[in-house]
Structures are given as structure tokens and as C-alpha cells.
Design a protein around this motif. Structure first.
Motif, PDB file in Angstrom:
ATOM      1  N   ALA A  88       0.837  -1.202   0.000  1.00 46.08           N
ATOM      2  CA  ALA A  88       0.000   0.000   0.000  1.00 46.08           C
ATOM      3  C   ALA A  88       0.873   1.254   0.000  1.00 46.08           C
ATOM      4  N   ARG A  89       0.519   2.202  -0.827  1.00 43.12           N
ATOM      5  CA  ARG A  89       1.265   3.461  -0.890  1.00 43.12           C
ATOM      6  C   ARG A  89       0.923   4.339   0.306  1.00 43.12           C
ATOM      7  N   PRO A  90       1.883   5.144   0.743  1.00 41.95           N
ATOM      8  CA  PRO A  90       1.624   6.028   1.890  1.00 41.95           C
ATOM      9  C   PRO A  90       0.399   6.909   1.641  1.00 41.95           C
ATOM     10  N   GLY A  91      -0.483   6.932   2.612  1.00 44.67           N
ATOM     11  CA  GLY A  91      -1.672   7.764   2.504  1.00 44.67           C
ATOM     12  C   GLY A  91      -2.809   7.148   1.715  1.00 44.67           C
ATOM     13  N   GLU A  92      -2.592   5.944   1.172  1.00 44.30           N
ATOM     14  CA  GLU A  92      -3.638   5.271   0.406  1.00 44.30           C
ATOM     15  C   GLU A  92      -4.039   3.974   1.102  1.00 44.30           C
ATOM     16  N   PRO A  93      -5.313   3.600   1.010  1.00 45.61           N
ATOM     17  CA  PRO A  93      -5.713   2.327   1.613  1.00 45.61           C
ATOM     18  C   PRO A  93      -5.174   1.150   0.822  1.00 45.61           C
ATOM     19  N   ALA A  94      -5.039   0.023   1.480  1.00 50.93           N
ATOM     20  CA  ALA A  94      -4.607  -1.191   0.789  1.00 50.93           C
ATOM     21  C   ALA A  94      -5.649  -1.600  -0.239  1.00 50.93           C
TER      22      ALA A  94
END
Length: 348
Positions: free
Chosen positions: A59-65
Motif C-alpha cells: 500500500a502506498r503512503p496515505g492510500e488504503p490497501a
């Protein structure tokens, strides 16, 4: 790769999760995230919890999985939304698996996922399969007697057809945008690989490569045959295999209408193919054929099993235990493997 795929109703594409201690689950999730058009109508054969952990890891930082959803049947994948990872629980949940560590539990889950997907493809439940990397030591620790994917799939196909293993000959092809190479022998010691350079083995490789690539290219492929020895034996000065084995096999293939040429010096034939003189090079053993393709970039290389009555592709790299769990693994080769599978299915 030889069988015609039924053109009645669309079938989903199965992607096996690979060894859960390696990067397989993570690159699978990345493929669904980064290539939604290619993964539409595909699903993962594996373990739900492993894929959910992988989704969290990438998961990217600040984004949900990325959402990971359980499906009960392969055809349900055809109705799943983009950037959602459908998982069919094809294996018993592996216990005690740790990233970067070889274990029988991980090997068993990886091997069973491939077996399930192969049987689903042979039974016309899925269109084909793309396999994420497994670890050969873990596979062996789990009790599988096959050294890798290719041999395991060959055994499943032979069992399904009710024929001896020898009646289901397969070959490995490594391909990228610049070069294709097909191997006479696959996973064996160099000493045994030299012994495997026989008239029948070379001729059979030429037949399989010709039939398989003809469907992809829409014409007869131009096949170059590499020699075994330096300078292709230099007229017998550096070895007699070219004169006594390889050249007669090439002549026999040409008599059957196969566009084969060689044997050529191994140190230059791959460059000639890369420049467009040939569509593929027949290499005599594993490293002879794989080093040139992988040198051009493992992120674009695709492994294709030729000769099976199903489509199977995979990335041309391993489990990368050192990257497992970090979320940094590159999914490019897996994405190219999915793209290749789609191409092969269109030409099947």
C-alpha cells in the motif's frame, strides 16, 4: 500452449500466488493495482490471508490497501471491479510462514496452487495460468518431486491426458521484446545437460518451437540453432556434437518444412537474433539461453512453457527473499507475463 481455447464463453485467467515467503503475493497485488486492464477477468489461486498481507505491504503512503475479495468459483472473477484482487482459496492456509525463510509450509502452498490452476486449465475452468515465483528448495521440502514449475505442469498434463511423461514433451522459452530463446534441456546439471544434447532432443525442440511460435507470429518462425561448443565446434576441433548430433537434427527439421538454421557459434547467434535475423534461438542448455535474455533486463523477461495443452507464462525471476515483505518488489516481469498470456490466448 498448443491446445485451442474454447471460444464459446470467456474464461478467467488464473494467477498463482507463488511462494508466500517470497515476493509472489506482493507482485501479484501490484499487477492488479498497476495494470487493471490486463488483470480484468483474472483471479489469484492461493491463500486469502497471504494476499491481504501482501496488499497491506505494498500500500502506498496515505492510500488504503487494495481490496482483496474471496471468490468461490473462477467465473466470479469475470464480474469483479477493477483494482480489486479476487482470490480463490485453492490451498490450505500455510502456517508459520515467515518472509525470506524456506519452509515446507510455503513450498506446499505454492505447489498446491500451481496444481490447482493446472487442473482448472486442463478442465476448461480457466483460460490459462500465470505463475508467480516459487522456491525450488521449499517445493522439495514439501515433498514435491519436481524441480520446478515446468516439470510439475508437464506431469499434470500427462496425467490428465493419460499418457506417459515422455509423450508430453515440453520446452521452456524465455522471451522479451528483443529476444526469444527455447531450451533443449531445462533444470539439470551442466554435465547432464551436455548428455541431453541428442538428435531426438534437438529435433523435438525444433518441432515444439515451430508449432508454438507459428501460432503467435501467424507465420513460420525463423529458428536459429546454437552450437554446444565454442565456435560451434570449429569443424570438430573443439567438439563433435555439432557435426554428429545438432547439424543432422537441423537437416531433419528442414526436411519437415521447419525454417531452421545452424548450428551457429553460441557467442554471436543471440546478437544476430536480437537484430532481427531470427525469431528465436534454440539453446542447448539452461544458462546458454537464459543469460542473454536476462542480461537484457529481468523486468521485461517472460517464461513460457511450450508444448503443454494449456497456456502458461511466468516472470523470469525468482522469489527474491531479500525483498519479501518490504513492498519494494518490481512487478514489471509479472505484468509482462500476464500480457504474454493474453497474447497467446488470442493466438491459441
Amino acid at each position: 500452449m498448443n491446445a485451442k481455447v474454447a471460444a464459446t464463453a470467456p474464461l478467467p485467467l488464473a494467477i498463482t500466488m507463488g511462494d508466500p515467503a517470497g515476493i509472489g503475493p506482493e507482485i501479484v497485488v501490484k499487477a492488479f493495482r498497476d495494470a487493471p486492464a490486463l488483470t480484468a477477468g483474472a483471479f489469484v489461486a492461493g491463500d486469502l490471508e497471504c494476499l491481504r498481507k501482501a496488499a497491506a505491504a505494498v500500500a502506498r503512503p496515505g492510500e488504503p490497501a487494495l481490496p482483496v475479495a474471496l471468490i468461490e468459483r473462477p467465473d466470479q472473477a469475470l464480474r469483479m471491479p477493477a483494482r480489486c484482487v479476487p482470490v480463490l482459496q485453492a490451498v490450505s492456509p500455510p502456517e508459520g510462514v515467515r518472509h525470506g525463510q524456506i519452509s515446507a509450509a510455503a513450498g506446499r502452498a505454492a505447489g498446491e496452487a500451481v496444481q490447482w490452476a493446472a487442473r482448472a486449465a486442463l478442465g476448461a475452468q480457466v483460460a490459462g495460468l500465470v505463475t508467480a515465483p516459487l522456491h525450488k528448495e521449499a517445493l522439495s521440502a514439501a515433498g514435491f518431486t519436481y524441480p520446478g514449475h515446468t516439470e510439475l505442469l508437464q506431469a499434470e498434463a500427462a496425467r490428465h491426458a493419460g499418457v506417459p511423461l515422455a509423450r508430453m514433451p515440453v520446452r521452456m522459452m524465455l522471451a522479451n521484446a528483443e529476444l526469444r530463446t527455447v531450451l533443449v534441456s531445462i533444470h539439470m546439471s551442466l554435465r547432464h545437460a551436455i548428455e541431453a544434447v541428442t538428435f531426438d532432443g534437438v529435433l523435438e525442440t525444433l518441432r515444439i518451437a515451430h508449432a508454438s511460435l507459428q501460432g503467435v507470429l501467424g507465420r513460420a518462425p525463423r529458428l536459429a540453432v546454437a552450437g554446444l561448443n565454442p565456435h560451434a565446434g570449429e569443424g570438430g576441433l573443439f567438439g563433435s556434437e555439432e557435426r554428429e548430433v545438432i547439424a543432422p537434427a537441423v537437416a531433419a527439421a528442414r526436411a519437415e518444412g521447419i525454417d531452421a538454421d545452424g548450428p551457429h557459434a553460441p557467442d554471436t547467434v543471440f546478437m544476430r537474433a536480437r537484430k532481427g535475423e531470427f525469431d528465436a534461438v534454440i539453446a542447448m542448455y539452461h544458462d546458454q539461453g537464459l543469460i542473454p535474455v536476462k542480461y537484457l533486463g529481468v523486468e521485461e523477461g517472460v517464461n513460457v512453457t511450450l508444448g503443454l495443452p494449456l497456456v502458461r507464462t511466468s516472470p523470469d525471476h525468482g522469489t527474491a527473499f531479500d525483498l519479501a515483505g518490504t513492498g519494494r518488489a518490481d512487478a514489471s516481469s509479472l505484468i509482462e507475463a500476464i500480457r504474454m498470456a493474453r497474447l497467446l490466448l488470442r493466438g491459441a
